[in-house]
Design a protein around this motif. Sequence first.
Motif, PDB file in Angstrom:
ATOM      1  N   VAL A  34       0.838  -1.205   0.000  1.00  0.00           N
ATOM      2  CA  VAL A  34       0.000   0.000   0.000  1.00  0.00           C
ATOM      3  C   VAL A  34       0.869   1.250   0.000  1.00  0.00           C
ATOM      4  CG1 VAL A  34      -1.898  -1.173   1.168  1.00  0.00           C
ATOM      5  CG2 VAL A  34      -0.131  -0.031   2.528  1.00  0.00           C
ATOM      6  N   ASN A  35       2.170   1.079   0.254  1.00  0.00           N
ATOM      7  CA  ASN A  35       3.077   2.225   0.334  1.00  0.00           C
ATOM      8  C   ASN A  35       4.025   2.262  -0.854  1.00  0.00           C
ATOM      9  OD1 ASN A  35       2.133   2.937   2.992  1.00  0.00           O
ATOM     10  ND2 ASN A  35       3.340   1.229   3.790  1.00  0.00           N
ATOM     11  N   ALA A  36       4.440   3.447  -1.220  1.00  0.00           N
ATOM     12  CA  ALA A  36       5.463   3.603  -2.262  1.00  0.00           C
ATOM     13  C   ALA A  36       6.792   3.065  -1.735  1.00  0.00           C
ATOM     14  CB  ALA A  36       5.598   5.064  -2.659  1.00  0.00           C
ATOM     15  N   GLY A  37       7.653   2.634  -2.640  1.00  0.00           N
ATOM     16  CA  GLY A  37       8.943   2.102  -2.220  1.00  0.00           C
ATOM     17  C   GLY A  37       9.986   2.203  -3.310  1.00  0.00           C
ATOM     18  N   ASN A  38      11.246   2.064  -2.918  1.00  0.00           N
ATOM     19  CA  ASN A  38      12.365   2.111  -3.865  1.00  0.00           C
ATOM     20  C   ASN A  38      12.991   0.722  -3.993  1.00  0.00           C
ATOM     21  OD1 ASN A  38      12.134   4.918  -4.249  1.00  0.00           O
ATOM     22  ND2 ASN A  38      13.413   5.328  -2.450  1.00  0.00           N
ATOM     23  N   ILE A  39      13.233   0.312  -5.230  1.00  0.00           N
ATOM     24  CA  ILE A  39      13.906  -0.956  -5.511  1.00  0.00           C
ATOM     25  C   ILE A  39      15.189  -0.637  -6.269  1.00  0.00           C
ATOM     26  CG2 ILE A  39      13.760  -3.191  -6.655  1.00  0.00           C
ATOM     27  CD1 ILE A  39      10.728  -3.007  -6.403  1.00  0.00           C
ATOM     28  N   THR A  40      16.325  -0.978  -5.686  1.00  0.00           N
ATOM     29  CA  THR A  40      17.616  -0.636  -6.281  1.00  0.00           C
ATOM     30  C   THR A  40      18.124  -1.767  -7.162  1.00  0.00           C
ATOM     31  OG1 THR A  40      18.150   0.700  -4.331  1.00  0.00           O
ATOM     32  CG2 THR A  40      19.970   0.104  -5.789  1.00  0.00           C
ATOM     33  N   LEU A  41      18.550  -1.404  -8.370  1.00  0.00           N
ATOM     34  CA  LEU A  41      19.105  -2.377  -9.302  1.00  0.00           C
ATOM     35  C   LEU A  41      20.545  -2.709  -8.933  1.00  0.00           C
ATOM     36  CD1 LEU A  41      17.753  -0.814 -12.600  1.00  0.00           C
ATOM     37  CD2 LEU A  41      17.093  -3.032 -11.668  1.00  0.00           C
ATOM     38  N   PRO A  42      21.048  -3.880  -9.328  1.00  0.00           N
ATOM     39  CA  PRO A  42      22.462  -4.202  -9.085  1.00  0.00           C
ATOM     40  C   PRO A  42      23.346  -3.398 -10.026  1.00  0.00           C
ATOM     41  CG  PRO A  42      21.462  -5.886 -10.447  1.00  0.00           C
ATOM     42  CD  PRO A  42      20.346  -4.965 -10.049  1.00  0.00           C
ATOM     43  N   PRO A  43      24.657  -3.344  -9.799  1.00  0.00           N
ATOM     44  CA  PRO A  43      25.557  -2.702 -10.770  1.00  0.00           C
ATOM     45  C   PRO A  43      25.351  -3.333 -12.150  1.00  0.00           C
ATOM     46  CG  PRO A  43      26.730  -3.178  -8.738  1.00  0.00           C
ATOM     47  CD  PRO A  43      25.396  -3.839  -8.617  1.00  0.00           C
ATOM     48  N   ARG A  44      25.195  -2.512 -13.160  1.00  0.00           N
ATOM     49  CA  ARG A  44      24.848  -3.009 -14.488  1.00  0.00           C
ATOM     50  C   ARG A  44      25.904  -3.953 -15.040  1.00  0.00           C
ATOM     51  NH1 ARG A  44      26.500  -1.464 -18.922  1.00  0.00           N
ATOM     52  NH2 ARG A  44      27.392   0.433 -18.059  1.00  0.00           N
ATOM     53  N   VAL A  45      27.178  -3.769 -14.671  1.00  0.00           N
ATOM     54  CA  VAL A  45      28.257  -4.568 -15.264  1.00  0.00           C
ATOM     55  C   VAL A  45      28.172  -6.046 -14.896  1.00  0.00           C
ATOM     56  CG1 VAL A  45      29.869  -2.647 -15.419  1.00  0.00           C
ATOM     57  CG2 VAL A  45      29.812  -4.012 -13.334  1.00  0.00           C
TER      58      VAL A  45
ATOM     59  N   PRO B 297      -1.564  -0.737  -4.408  1.00  0.00           N
ATOM     60  CA  PRO B 297      -1.713   0.703  -4.684  1.00  0.00           C
ATOM     61  C   PRO B 297      -0.397   1.483  -4.589  1.00  0.00           C
ATOM     62  CG  PRO B 297      -2.607   0.153  -2.525  1.00  0.00           C
ATOM     63  CD  PRO B 297      -2.304  -1.143  -3.188  1.00  0.00           C
ATOM     64  N   GLY B 298       0.572   0.963  -3.841  1.00  0.00           N
ATOM     65  CA  GLY B 298       1.848   1.666  -3.713  1.00  0.00           C
ATOM     66  C   GLY B 298       2.650   1.621  -5.001  1.00  0.00           C
TER      67      GLY B 298
END
Length: 241
Positions: free
Chosen positions: A175-186, A201-202
């Motif tokens: 229900v809450n917004a959140g951040n998902i961090t990607l791994p280093p692209r390399v 809904p988040g």
Amino acid sequence: MHKIKLIIRGGFDGQTPVTQAPIFRLVEGWSEAELESPAGILPAGLWGQVPAGDPYLLHACLLTVNPLDPQTMIEVRTGAPTHTRAQYTPSADNLRLTLVRPSDEIRVVTSPQGIVKLELLVESIGGVNELGSRLYEWSDAANKARDTGVRVVRFAANGAIPGWLGTLHVIYDSVNAGNITLPPRVIVPLDAVLTVTRKGPGIPTLLAAAGDSFAGGVIGQAIQRSGFIMNNGEQWTWVAD
């Protein structure tokens, strides 16, 4: 099983043959030697450290100061005329076993850096119970399962995605917004695919790791419904609906 560790300062250049045998010593169960730079092409016989005249299965991994970059690779190739028989990135978590013949060469390429350690596990394909053949079958099956398998990861709060192979589905259900961090692209192969779907809904936001970005220099992408992301070799490629 032969355990060989080669240490070089400055990295492997992928060009210079190592014709002079280095001095090996036993260190914590490994036959360890330091190579003089420049170096980049190793003889298949590894200066007498492997079974003489026998083909063998090779598992190789690189231990580096800096993260592995796209140019890092190990290549097994025939002698003259030269043809590449296998080429891959020998990361610390790989399961790749490669057949090496006595007439082959092993080419190693890394970016320049302070120190690089190349760990080689060698198993003759002959011997008691043909242990090497059983290892190859196990590794091949595990590799195929990991490369072609599809995995699903669910998030309900802030989190980070590890490096992945094949296809990875991410579902964000909160229900809450959140951040998902990607791994280093390399560390993500060019053929790996990520899908991200918002279920609750988040609204989740994908964040690029430090130094990375999406096309156009954007460092974050909000997921309204769903999207696909891939590594194009320079930036993250993003398509959303």
